[in-house]
Design a protein around this motif. Sequence first.
Motif, PDB file in Angstrom:
ATOM      1  N   GLY A 150       0.820  -1.214   0.000  1.00 29.94           N
ATOM      2  CA  GLY A 150       0.000   0.000   0.000  1.00 29.94           C
ATOM      3  C   GLY A 150       0.846   1.253   0.000  1.00 29.94           C
ATOM      4  O   GLY A 150       0.530   2.236  -0.686  1.00 29.94           O
ATOM      5  N   GLU A 151       1.937   1.231   0.766  1.00 27.67           N
ATOM      6  CA  GLU A 151       2.828   2.393   0.793  1.00 27.67           C
ATOM      7  C   GLU A 151       3.488   2.611  -0.552  1.00 27.67           C
ATOM      8  O   GLU A 151       3.663   3.753  -0.989  1.00 27.67           O
ATOM      9  N   GLU A 152       3.869   1.542  -1.236  1.00 28.07           N
ATOM     10  CA  GLU A 152       4.481   1.668  -2.553  1.00 28.07           C
ATOM     11  C   GLU A 152       3.503   2.290  -3.548  1.00 28.07           C
ATOM     12  O   GLU A 152       3.862   3.185  -4.310  1.00 28.07           O
ATOM     13  N   ILE A 153       2.273   1.810  -3.527  1.00 29.42           N
ATOM     14  CA  ILE A 153       1.262   2.355  -4.443  1.00 29.42           C
ATOM     15  C   ILE A 153       1.026   3.827  -4.135  1.00 29.42           C
ATOM     16  O   ILE A 153       0.958   4.670  -5.046  1.00 29.42           O
ATOM     17  N   LEU A 154       0.920   4.153  -2.862  1.00 29.10           N
ATOM     18  CA  LEU A 154       0.709   5.536  -2.470  1.00 29.10           C
ATOM     19  C   LEU A 154       1.883   6.413  -2.884  1.00 29.10           C
ATOM     20  O   LEU A 154       1.702   7.544  -3.347  1.00 29.10           O
ATOM     21  N   ALA A 155       3.098   5.886  -2.756  1.00 28.86           N
ATOM     22  CA  ALA A 155       4.284   6.656  -3.143  1.00 28.86           C
ATOM     23  C   ALA A 155       4.298   6.913  -4.641  1.00 28.86           C
ATOM     24  O   ALA A 155       4.651   8.010  -5.087  1.00 28.86           O
ATOM     25  N   TRP A 156       3.932   5.903  -5.439  1.00 30.54           N
ATOM     26  CA  TRP A 156       3.911   6.089  -6.888  1.00 30.54           C
ATOM     27  C   TRP A 156       2.895   7.145  -7.304  1.00 30.54           C
ATOM     28  O   TRP A 156       3.021   7.768  -8.356  1.00 30.54           O
ATOM     29  N   LEU A 176       1.768   9.781  -4.962  1.00 25.27           N
ATOM     30  CA  LEU A 176       2.017  11.056  -4.289  1.00 25.27           C
ATOM     31  C   LEU A 176       3.293  11.761  -4.744  1.00 25.27           C
ATOM     32  O   LEU A 176       3.319  12.985  -4.815  1.00 25.27           O
ATOM     33  N   VAL A 177       4.354  11.023  -5.029  1.00 24.07           N
ATOM     34  CA  VAL A 177       5.618  11.673  -5.393  1.00 24.07           C
ATOM     35  C   VAL A 177       5.470  12.514  -6.661  1.00 24.07           C
ATOM     36  O   VAL A 177       5.880  13.683  -6.679  1.00 24.07           O
ATOM     37  N   PRO A 178       4.893  11.983  -7.744  1.00 20.72           N
ATOM     38  CA  PRO A 178       4.703  12.853  -8.916  1.00 20.72           C
ATOM     39  C   PRO A 178       3.804  14.060  -8.637  1.00 20.72           C
ATOM     40  O   PRO A 178       4.055  15.157  -9.147  1.00 20.72           O
ATOM     41  N   VAL A 179       2.779  13.851  -7.810  1.00 18.97           N
ATOM     42  CA  VAL A 179       1.883  14.972  -7.482  1.00 18.97           C
ATOM     43  C   VAL A 179       2.654  16.051  -6.722  1.00 18.97           C
ATOM     44  O   VAL A 179       2.504  17.249  -7.000  1.00 18.97           O
ATOM     45  N   ILE A 180       3.510  15.645  -5.789  1.00 15.19           N
ATOM     46  CA  ILE A 180       4.301  16.613  -5.024  1.00 15.19           C
ATOM     47  C   ILE A 180       5.278  17.353  -5.938  1.00 15.19           C
ATOM     48  O   ILE A 180       5.424  18.576  -5.845  1.00 15.19           O
ATOM     49  N   ILE A 181       5.931  16.621  -6.834  1.00 17.05           N
ATOM     50  CA  ILE A 181       6.894  17.260  -7.749  1.00 17.05           C
ATOM     51  C   ILE A 181       6.186  18.250  -8.658  1.00 17.05           C
ATOM     52  O   ILE A 181       6.674  19.376  -8.867  1.00 17.05           O
TER      53      ILE A 181
END
Length: 87
Positions: A38-44, A46-51
């Motif tokens: 779940g954390e991996e999916i969330l990271a994939w 959230l990271v582009p959204v943050i960038i």
Amino acid sequence: MTSDLHEGPLTPVSRPAPPPKLTRREERRRRRKRRRRGEEILAWILVPVIILGIYWGVSAGFELLGTSPGQVWDQLMQVKTMMEKRS
């Protein structure tokens, strides 16, 4: 009417044996595995959204100030040369 069907007694249905209970360690391992997935999916996501948010924020800041990154860089280089001349 029901006597015409000639139904016999019902046969018991055999149920499959329930799976063996997991140990506490195995349960914890499975929870950790699910959480990591779940954390991996969330990271994939959230990271582009943050960038993109940072990029849009910097771009909006430059537009608000009426300048561009190139102009800011040129001004910084001018300040650097002025500081070098003083020394």
